[in-house]
Every structure is written in structure tokens, then in C-alpha cells.
Design a protein around this motif. Structure first.
Motif, PDB file in Angstrom:
ATOM      1  N   GLY A 139      54.104 108.366 -10.041  1.00 21.46           N
ATOM      2  CA  GLY A 139      52.781 107.747  -9.996  1.00 21.46           C
ATOM      3  C   GLY A 139      52.206 107.763  -8.588  1.00 21.46           C
ATOM      4  N   ARG A 140      50.893 107.486  -8.476  1.00 20.85           N
ATOM      5  CA  ARG A 140      50.256 107.455  -7.165  1.00 20.85           C
ATOM      6  C   ARG A 140      49.320 106.266  -7.064  1.00 20.85           C
ATOM      7  N   SER A 141      49.409 105.555  -5.951  1.00 23.43           N
ATOM      8  CA  SER A 141      48.514 104.432  -5.679  1.00 23.43           C
ATOM      9  C   SER A 141      47.758 104.676  -4.384  1.00 23.43           C
ATOM     10  N   GLU A 142      46.452 104.426  -4.424  1.00 22.14           N
ATOM     11  CA  GLU A 142      45.589 104.493  -3.252  1.00 22.14           C
ATOM     12  C   GLU A 142      45.046 103.081  -3.024  1.00 22.14           C
ATOM     13  N   LEU A 143      45.441 102.464  -1.917  1.00 26.03           N
ATOM     14  CA  LEU A 143      45.171 101.043  -1.714  1.00 26.03           C
ATOM     15  C   LEU A 143      44.346 100.800  -0.462  1.00 26.03           C
ATOM     16  N   GLU A 144      43.357  99.934  -0.585  1.00 25.71           N
ATOM     17  CA  GLU A 144      42.658  99.394   0.573  1.00 25.71           C
ATOM     18  C   GLU A 144      42.857  97.890   0.576  1.00 25.71           C
ATOM     19  N   ILE A 145      43.521  97.392   1.601  1.00 22.70           N
ATOM     20  CA  ILE A 145      43.891  95.983   1.684  1.00 22.70           C
ATOM     21  C   ILE A 145      43.406  95.478   3.036  1.00 22.70           C
ATOM     22  N   ASN A 170      50.597 112.344 -12.827  1.00 15.34           N
ATOM     23  CA  ASN A 170      49.144 112.392 -13.019  1.00 15.34           C
ATOM     24  C   ASN A 170      48.533 111.022 -13.300  1.00 15.34           C
ATOM     25  N   THR A 171      49.243 109.981 -12.942  1.00 16.26           N
ATOM     26  CA  THR A 171      48.703 108.626 -13.021  1.00 16.26           C
ATOM     27  C   THR A 171      48.278 108.199 -11.622  1.00 16.26           C
ATOM     28  N   VAL A 172      47.003 107.843 -11.477  1.00 17.28           N
ATOM     29  CA  VAL A 172      46.458 107.505 -10.153  1.00 17.28           C
ATOM     30  C   VAL A 172      45.723 106.172 -10.247  1.00 17.28           C
ATOM     31  N   PHE A 173      46.106 105.260  -9.373  1.00 14.65           N
ATOM     32  CA  PHE A 173      45.474 103.941  -9.304  1.00 14.65           C
ATOM     33  C   PHE A 173      44.736 103.796  -7.984  1.00 14.65           C
ATOM     34  N   ASN A 174      43.493 103.352  -8.052  1.00 12.93           N
ATOM     35  CA  ASN A 174      42.700 103.041  -6.869  1.00 12.93           C
ATOM     36  C   ASN A 174      42.441 101.540  -6.833  1.00 12.93           C
ATOM     37  N   GLY A 175      42.957 100.883  -5.809  1.00  9.03           N
ATOM     38  CA  GLY A 175      42.826  99.442  -5.715  1.00  9.03           C
ATOM     39  C   GLY A 175      42.160  99.013  -4.424  1.00  9.03           C
ATOM     40  N   THR A 176      41.187  98.104  -4.536  1.00  5.74           N
ATOM     41  CA  THR A 176      40.480  97.564  -3.383  1.00  5.74           C
ATOM     42  C   THR A 176      40.661  96.055  -3.368  1.00  5.74           C
TER      43      THR A 176
END
Length: 223
Positions: A154-160, A126-132
Motif C-alpha cells: 500500500g501507499r500513503s501520502e500524508l500532510e501533517i 495499487n492502493t493509495v491514500f491521500n491524507g491531510t
């Protein structure tokens, strides 16, 4: 310098923040002999093209590893735009092990580091990171340009997108998932060159990526 939870440090355009070279008068943090900016609350460093913000060493002749860098901990958040980070160990080191977190780094210059340009570590259920991460230049680092590590559910949502990563000693862009983690990423229009390996993505031990959109990148002249 620590930004406590619940507070926001806002840095005005055109500001230069100097960190004492090889000195920490608090003798605390990740390195008791070097200063750092620790963000447990929020950091808003929004410069402009004509008035960028600079995080740098106080030395007359600055060198890599003069200071630790910017560390974002717990549920801290950071928003940087038109900022330069230089002569540190790592540029930005983000760590999240519970809840929701986010970070945005756009149109920044990160250079002359003994370690990694941008590093994130995300872990636990239930740890979610949103990175732009858009339009940045990362160069002259002894470690990775960007390194995103997600593990233990964990979960990461990345826009690179639109970044230039070059002349770094290790991977240009390294994305690593382990132990049931999930990493989804949009990787577009980046240029990666003069690195050991331009782009490296690796999922291990039931880690997965349900969305990977990799398009229109230029990856060339790497070792």
C-alpha cells in the motif's frame, strides 16, 4: 448509523450529534454494545469557528469509550473541519484496502478517548491514500494521538502540519510502514508534548519512504 457507498452525509455547522452511551440498538459493527458512525460513502462535516460540529456521547456524565467513534471503510471519504469528537474509543478510524482514498481533517478537536485520535490502515498493491491533517488538537487519549499504518504494498501520502498533540498515553505521532509499503510524509510545525514518545517513524521489511519532510516541529517534555 451507516452511510452507504454512493451517498453523502452532510452535517451542518453548529450541529451536535449524540451517540447513545454504551448502547447499540442494531447490535452490529465493531462493537455490538456501542454505537458508531460507519462511512462507506462520504462524510462532509464542515463547521466554522463560531459554529463547530460536535460528535459526542449522550450520557449526562460522559466517559471515554461511551461510543466507538467514526469509522471510514472501503473507499469511503471524510472531510471534517471545525469539529469536535469526544468520549469515544477512537476518534476517526480509516481503513482502505483497494483503489484510491482520501481524508481531510482540519481545525478539529479530538479528546477524551480510550484509544487513538486518528488512525489509518492502508494495504495492498495499487492502493493509495491521500491524507491531510492540519491545525488539529488531540488530547487526553489512552492510545496514540495519530497512527498511520501502511502495509503489503500500500501507499500513503500524508500532510501533517500545525497540529497540537499532547497529554496522550502512547505515541504522539506514529507512522509505521511494513512489507513493501510506501509512506511519504510532510510533517511540519506540529507541537508534540506530554506523550510517551513524541514522534516515531518506522519502516520494516522493505517498506520505504521516498519523501520525508520533517521541519519546524516542537517536540518536548515527553516520557
Amino acid at each position: 448509523v451507516t452511510v452507504p457507498q454512493g451517498l453523502t452525509l452532510t452535517i451542518s455547522p453548529g450541529t451536535t450529534v449524540e451517540f447513545p452511551a454504551e448502547l447499540d440498538d442494531q447490535s452490529s459493527g465493531a462493537d455490538i454494545s456501542r454505537s458508531e458512525l460507519v462511512v462507506q460513502g462520504s462524510l462532509a462535516a464542515i463547521g466554522t469557528i463560531s459554529a463547530p460540529i460536535t460528535f459526542t456521547s449522550s450520557a449526562l456524565i460522559p466517559a471515554k469509550n461511551d461510543w466507538v467513534g467514526i469509522r471510514v471503510l472501503g473507499r469511503g471519504t471524510a472531510n471534517l473541519e471545525y469539529a469536535t469528537i469526544e468520549y469515544a474509543a477512537n476518534g476517526i478510524d480509516y481503513s482502505l484496502n483497494s483503489g484510491m482514498g482520501d481524508m481531510s481533517v482540519t481545525n478539529c478537536l479530538i479528546r477524551q478517548l480510550s484509544g487513538i485520535g486518528i488512525k489509518t490502515t492502508v494495504s495492498n498493491t495499487n492502493t493509495v491514500f491521500n491524507g491531510t491533517f492540519i491545525g488539529n488538537e488531540i488530547t487526553a487519549t489512552n492510545g496514540n494521538g495519530m497512527y498511520f499504518y501502511t502495509h503489503t504494498n500500500g501507499r500513503s501520502e500524508l500532510e501533517i502540519s500545525g497540529n497540537s498533540i499532547h497529554n496522550v498515553s502512547d505515541y504522539g505521532l506514529h507512522i509505521y510502514g511494513n512489507n513493501y509499503a510506501q509512506t511519504n510524509a510532510k510533517i511540519k510545525n506540529n507541537e508534540l508534548y506530554s506523550t510517551s514518545t513524541g514522534l516515531y517513524l518506522y519502516n520494516l521489511t522493505y517498506a520505504r519512504s521516498t519523501e520525508l519532510n520533517i521541519a519546524d516541529n516542537r517536540i518536548h517534555d515527553n516520557a
